[in-house]
Every structure is written in C-alpha cells, then in structure tokens.
Design an enzyme around this catalytic site. Sequence first.
Site, PDB file in Angstrom:
ATOM      1  N   ASP A  12       0.835  -1.199   0.000  1.00  0.00           N
ATOM      2  CA  ASP A  12       0.000   0.000   0.000  1.00  0.00           C
ATOM      3  C   ASP A  12       0.875   1.256   0.000  1.00  0.00           C
ATOM      4  O   ASP A  12       1.773   1.389   0.832  1.00  0.00           O
ATOM      5  CB  ASP A  12      -0.912   0.022   1.235  1.00  0.00           C
ATOM      6  CG  ASP A  12      -1.847  -1.170   1.301  1.00  0.00           C
ATOM      7  OD1 ASP A  12      -2.103  -1.766   0.243  1.00  0.00           O
ATOM      8  OD2 ASP A  12      -2.321  -1.490   2.405  1.00  0.00           O
ATOM      9  N   GLN A 172     -14.189  -8.115  -0.049  1.00  0.00           N
ATOM     10  CA  GLN A 172     -14.399  -7.092  -1.069  1.00  0.00           C
ATOM     11  C   GLN A 172     -14.534  -7.646  -2.476  1.00  0.00           C
ATOM     12  O   GLN A 172     -14.994  -6.940  -3.387  1.00  0.00           O
ATOM     13  CB  GLN A 172     -13.279  -6.042  -1.042  1.00  0.00           C
ATOM     14  CG  GLN A 172     -11.903  -6.576  -1.362  1.00  0.00           C
ATOM     15  CD  GLN A 172     -11.075  -6.828  -0.135  1.00  0.00           C
ATOM     16  OE1 GLN A 172     -11.604  -7.253   0.895  1.00  0.00           O
ATOM     17  NE2 GLN A 172      -9.780  -6.559  -0.205  1.00  0.00           N
ATOM     18  N   ASN A 195     -18.497  -9.162   7.054  1.00  0.00           N
ATOM     19  CA  ASN A 195     -18.973  -8.119   7.955  1.00  0.00           C
ATOM     20  C   ASN A 195     -20.470  -7.937   7.676  1.00  0.00           C
ATOM     21  O   ASN A 195     -21.047  -8.659   6.847  1.00  0.00           O
ATOM     22  CB  ASN A 195     -18.170  -6.822   7.796  1.00  0.00           C
ATOM     23  CG  ASN A 195     -18.250  -6.239   6.387  1.00  0.00           C
ATOM     24  OD1 ASN A 195     -19.243  -6.413   5.670  1.00  0.00           O
ATOM     25  ND2 ASN A 195     -17.205  -5.532   5.974  1.00  0.00           N
ATOM     26  N   GLY A 225     -17.843  -4.533  13.930  1.00  0.00           N
ATOM     27  CA  GLY A 225     -17.093  -3.402  14.467  1.00  0.00           C
ATOM     28  C   GLY A 225     -17.149  -3.340  15.979  1.00  0.00           C
ATOM     29  O   GLY A 225     -16.915  -4.325  16.678  1.00  0.00           O
ATOM     30  N   GLY A 228     -18.997  -5.962  18.177  1.00  0.00           N
ATOM     31  CA  GLY A 228     -18.522  -7.323  18.367  1.00  0.00           C
ATOM     32  C   GLY A 228     -18.774  -8.236  17.192  1.00  0.00           C
ATOM     33  O   GLY A 228     -18.800  -7.803  16.037  1.00  0.00           O
ATOM     34  N   GLY A 256     -10.226  -6.414  10.384  1.00  0.00           N
ATOM     35  CA  GLY A 256     -10.933  -7.661  10.097  1.00  0.00           C
ATOM     36  C   GLY A 256      -9.986  -8.815   9.841  1.00  0.00           C
ATOM     37  O   GLY A 256     -10.255  -9.958  10.234  1.00  0.00           O
ATOM     38  N   ASP A 257      -8.871  -8.532   9.197  1.00  0.00           N
ATOM     39  CA  ASP A 257      -7.870  -9.579   8.941  1.00  0.00           C
ATOM     40  C   ASP A 257      -7.268 -10.067  10.255  1.00  0.00           C
ATOM     41  O   ASP A 257      -7.029 -11.265  10.438  1.00  0.00           O
ATOM     42  CB  ASP A 257      -6.767  -9.045   8.024  1.00  0.00           C
ATOM     43  CG  ASP A 257      -7.295  -8.558   6.694  1.00  0.00           C
ATOM     44  OD1 ASP A 257      -8.378  -9.013   6.275  1.00  0.00           O
ATOM     45  OD2 ASP A 257      -6.633  -7.709   6.073  1.00  0.00           O
TER      46      ASP A 257
END
Length: 315
Positions: A12, A172, A195, A225, A228, A256-257
């Site tokens: 990134d 995604q 999610n 988030g 929980g 999340g990872d």
Amino acid sequence: MRIAVTGSIATDHLMVYPGRFVDQLIEGRLDKVSLSFLADDLEVRRGGVAANIAFGLGSLGLRPILVGAAGRDFAEYRAWLEAAGVDTASVLISEERHTARFVCTTDADQNQIATFYAGAMSEARGLALAPVVERVGGLDLVVVSPNDPAAMVRHTDECRDSGIPFAADPSQQLARLDRAEARRLVSGARYLFTNEYEAALLQQLSGWTERQVLEQVGSWITTRGADGVVIAGADGTRVTVPAVPTDRVADPTGVGDAFRAGFLAGLSHGWTLPRSARLGCALATEALRTVGTQEYRIAADELIARSGGTPVATG
C-alpha cells in the site's frame, strides 16, 4: 494445525494531500480532467488480506502457509513475513508483474482517490493446492480470502474435491462475482466470514436467504465493528461475542484480517468458537490501535491468556 491462507499479497502506498480535491474540480470541465496533487506525506505499508492474516497467525505462534502470487519485488516483504513465522515457500513469483499495489491519496476532507494494480495477483489462478499439500504433508484448513476471482473459485473447488476443510472469506471481491460464483465460494465452507454489509451483499448476490446460506456452511461469523461478532449456526443458534474496547483508535485498516487470524489461532488450540472469537477480537483491537496492518506487536502468551471473555447467547 496446518493452516494455508490463500489470497492477496500487496503493498500500500498511502499519501496525504492537505487541500480539498473538490476545490480543484471545475464545473463543466469534468469530462477532461487533468490534475496533479502535491502530497505532504507518504507511507508505504505491507498489506494484502492473505498476508495480513498470515502475519497475525505467525504473531500468535503458528506457522501458517501463505499461498498467493507476488512479483520479483517481493524479496524484502518475504523476509519480513518469514521473520514473523510465515511459511512463504508456496508463494508464486511472477516473472513479468510487480506485486499488487494499492495507491491512495486522501485529502483534508477524508475523500480518497485510489488505484489498485492487481499485478502478480492475476497469476494466482495458476496456483494449485495439491503441491502445497504434498510439500507440507497435509492441510487441516484452507482460508480462501480475497484474490483473483478465478483463483478463489479454483481453491474452493479443490478443497471440496479433496475433502479439505475450508473457510470462505470473499470480502471485497463479492462485487466481482456472479450468482454461480458466489454460491460456489460459500457452499461447503466450514466457516464463512463476512462483515454486516458483506452479509447482506452475499444474500443479494447468491439469491439465498440467511437460513439458506446457513444450510450451506458450518458456522457464519459476522463482524460488527464496535458491536462485536455474531456466530450463527444452521441449528438456529446465535452467539454474540463483544468487542474488546480500546481508548486509542489509530487505523481501522486490516482490523478484520487480524480478527480472522486470532479466531483461527483459537481454533488451532482446540477452543470453542466463542472463545476463538474472543481472541480474534483481542487481536483486532491491537491492530486498531496501530497504524498499518502488520505493525502491531504483541506478547502472544499474554494476549491468549486474557482472551477468555464471556460470550452472550442470543438464540
């Protein structure tokens, strides 16, 4: 427990523009935009979903096998992951393309202009799991995380055909899938990660109701988030595991990872799903407190010892 993590490996490049993009846009001239923004700051971070999950597993004392494609510029990144305990011997090195790259500029209003270069990731569809299984002497679980869509479908099919348990984590890449592909990626998964938004999108794409999705998988783990995690089963049970609170939020990228890594590490210890989720939430909070997806530092034994929270049964 031998866990192979398939998916993206990326770098990134994150820049900050102190002004506002909108101030440079001229009404009536948007069909011929030619703009350049002078950035004040640049951060180069290691990323990619599979690499992030593998890093987290390594940080918790496991030796995960990373399966993905990278470019010839991967040498330094490889050394970083190996130092963290990640087995990178099954990473395909492209002879023609660079490692996938995310280039993003953020302005003063938190608006972003970004470009993602798939690069070597597009060659992941040529990776087979059979050589990995032969090299390491068998796999107990394969994580199918965001990657080249053809690679994701291939790895899922290979797991079903070989009887290897797998976790589906389309994330995604859901937006890139058609109905048949979405169903193939989910069907037969021992664990499904999404999610809340992805959960709704998955149902829309697959044409399945929540109940029908649950009939296809062992357990559906949905992250929410600060609210929980919910673990749902086909038998109608739902358990909520609270998030681990923090007084410092630095960067939500990669949280999340980190959760997935902690959850999978818990499973490797033979823990219950709720207790594994508690460890996932603890590691997610460590990632949230740090800028960068692989910059957190933990004392694995200490984190594991204090992750025995009490889940809340909701159905």
